[in-house]
Write an enzyme that holds these catalytic residues in place. Structure first.
Site, PDB file in Angstrom:
ATOM      1  N   HIS A   1       0.852  -1.194   0.000  1.00 11.04           N
ATOM      2  CA  HIS A   1       0.000   0.000   0.000  1.00 11.04           C
ATOM      3  C   HIS A   1       0.878   1.229   0.000  1.00 11.04           C
ATOM      4  O   HIS A   1       1.935   1.245   0.628  1.00 11.04           O
ATOM      5  CB  HIS A   1      -0.917   0.016   1.241  1.00 11.04           C
ATOM      6  CG  HIS A   1      -2.066   0.949   1.081  1.00 11.04           C
ATOM      7  ND1 HIS A   1      -1.979   2.284   1.381  1.00 11.04           N
ATOM      8  CD2 HIS A   1      -3.320   0.726   0.623  1.00 11.04           C
ATOM      9  CE1 HIS A   1      -3.142   2.844   1.118  1.00 11.04           C
ATOM     10  NE2 HIS A   1      -3.973   1.940   0.657  1.00 11.04           N
TER      11      HIS A   1
ATOM     12  N   ASP B   1      -7.952  -5.546   0.311  1.00 12.24           N
ATOM     13  CA  ASP B   1      -8.472  -6.391  -0.750  1.00 12.24           C
ATOM     14  C   ASP B   1      -8.068  -7.851  -0.619  1.00 12.24           C
ATOM     15  O   ASP B   1      -8.563  -8.701  -1.357  1.00 12.24           O
ATOM     16  CB  ASP B   1      -7.988  -5.861  -2.118  1.00 12.24           C
ATOM     17  CG  ASP B   1      -8.636  -4.527  -2.455  1.00 12.24           C
ATOM     18  OD1 ASP B   1      -9.819  -4.369  -2.119  1.00 12.24           O
ATOM     19  OD2 ASP B   1      -7.959  -3.655  -3.024  1.00 12.24           O
TER      20      ASP B   1
END
Ligand code: CMC
Length: 434
Positions: free
Chosen positions: A307, A365
């Site tokens: 991320h 996710d």
């Protein structure tokens, strides 16, 4: 007199001062808006690694500590104790609703769940095999063709009405996309149901048979929506803000946000994770995929890992890892091979020097798709679910931007490295060479 502390920049032998502002939490910012006027230079920051594009009081992230808060509340607390519409109220108005506000807000959203009857004819123009995100980009922006009384961005009542409509209609549009893709009739919203129950009802009911919404599924859906509702200035939210900064109507801006969300580096990752886990197929093949993810000559990345902001476990993934086990248990799914592969993949990656060094952890996710699968949601709909949730954040951020007195059209500059001035030859020569 300027009372802010100053940052001094030296270019050759000249010094320039720029004010430093501090927020309530997080890094301070250096206001360089006068840089070009004063020095003739631009800043250069591809991907906005060090650039704050706006002021916001909606969402706070501390990526190193793995913290995510909406309006000051930690995400795990909100996911455990609130329902999605209360969180929408929090994002839009800054506070969780009291009982009376909650009743009003739920009723208001509920009253806007239906979409204009004409919209179904637009949907019917799409090939049935279309990716539902392709349809959602068009359908959401097309709301601006139907709801003319909420397009005036300078009218606060119209802005609010547009926000209600976007939050309320997105699940209806999403379920219509799904029903269309499988050739089933559209199911109208049922206003006796909660937001999440209603979405599941529109997805899975048919006119021939009663559909009883499972409380386990409705609760899990609500949690997923809360966890995805906002994430400060991510790519799709920044897209919504940039589109809106020109004065474009909110429905068109959300359409732009959905397009940005679709990419596999952003919201499209939830679909990509399941495709990756299926491709891996068995725990024994994990090392092969880890090696591919580390190979700079191979474009493959571990989907659901890494991320831009989190250099620690994504707090949303932490909640979802737990929820995943709970949901599978409660739905009586004893054997989910993809979960087994995912957990082993996570274990191996978290011990691998490559991932440890780069602080690559599972993100939101990584586990969401396994829950969606258990709920019977088809893989192609995963990113659509992300869009339903993120609509709450998009409209809150869009409203905040429009109401910000410092708001200007977003217009980045560039480092030009194309041809310098050159000229065409004479007309005659040009024709000859053609
Ligand atoms: N697999 C393998 N290597 C990776 C991965 C990954 N998933 N993510 C980052 N890296 C490596 C990357 O190759 C680079 O290595 P090096 O320094 O040797 O060149 C380093 O880690 C830093 O990566 P980056 O691409 O510069 O980082 P970024 O901040 O630009 O990208 C990201 C962040 C999310 C796009 C990226 O981690 C990624 O592509 N992850 C997979 C896609 C994904 O799961 N996306 C969902 C994000 S969370 C949901 C959302 O908010 O939308």
């Amino acid at each position: 007199m300027n009372t802010h502390p100053q940052a001094t920049l030296q270019i050759k032998d000249k010094k320039y001062d720029f004010p430093i502002y501090n927020g309530t939490e997080g890094p301070d910012v250096i206001d360089i808006s006068a840089l070009y006027k004063e020095t003739g230079h631009f800043t250069y920051d591809p991907g906005f690694l060090s650039t704050a594009s706006c002021e916001s009081s909606i969402t706070y992230i501390d990526g190193d500590a793995g913290i995510l808060r909406y309006r000051g509340y930690n995400i795990d607390e909100l996911a455990e104790k609130c329902d999605f519409l209360s969180v929408c109220h929090l994002l839009l108005y800054g506070e969780l609703p009291n009982e009376e506000q909650s009743e009003w807000f739920n009723r208001t959203i509920t009253l806007h769940t239906m979409v204009h009857e004409q919209l179904q004819f637009m949907l019917r123009g799409f090939p049935r095999r279309s990716h539902p995100m392709a349809v959602m980009v068009g359908a959401s922006a097309s709301l601006s063709a139907f709801y003319h009384d909420s397009l005036d961005i300078n009218d606060p009542d119209q802005r609010e009405l547009a926000a209600f409509r976007m939050i309320a209609k997105m699940p209806t549009l999403a379920a219509m996309c799904y029903k269309y893709s499988i050739g089933q009739p559209f199911i109208y919203p049922n206003n006796e149901l909660s937001f999440s129950e209603n979405f599941l009802h529109m997805m899975f009911a048919t006119p021939c048979e009663k559909y009883k919404v499972s409380p386990t599924m409705a609760q899990a859906m609500d949690k997923l929506l809360i966890l995805h509702a906002d994430h400060e200035q991510n790519a799709s939210t920044s897209t919504v803000r940039l589109a809106g900064s020109s004065g474009a109507n909110p429905f068109a801006c959300i359409g732009a946000g959905i397009a940005s969300l679709w990419g596999p580096a952003h919201g499209g990752a939830n679909e990509a994770v399941i495709l990756m886990l299926r491709e891996i197929g068995h725990k024994s093949r994990i090392p092969e995929f880890i090696a591919r993810a580390k190979d700079k000559d191979d474009p493959f990345r571990l989907m659901g890992f890494g991320h831009r902001v989190y250099k620690n476990y994504d707090p949303r993934a932490k909640v979802l890892r737990e929820t995943c086990n709970q949901v599978l248990d409660e739905l009586g799914i004893r054997d989910e091979p993809l979960l087994e592969i995912a957990m082993e993949l996570e274990r191996i990656a978290l011990e691998d020097e490559y991932f440890v060094q780069r602080k690559l952890y599972p993100n939101v996710d990584f586990y969401s798709g396994i829950i969606y699968r258990a709920m019977g949601i088809p893989t192609k709909m995963f990113t659509v679910l992300f869009a339903i949730a993120r609509t709450a954040g998009w409209v809150a951020q869009w409203k905040e931007m429009i109401e910000d007195p410092k708001q200007k059209i977003g217009r980045p500059r560039q480092l030009y490295n194309g041809a310098t001035e050159r000229h065409l030859g004479s007309k005659k020569k040009m024709r000859k060479s053609a």
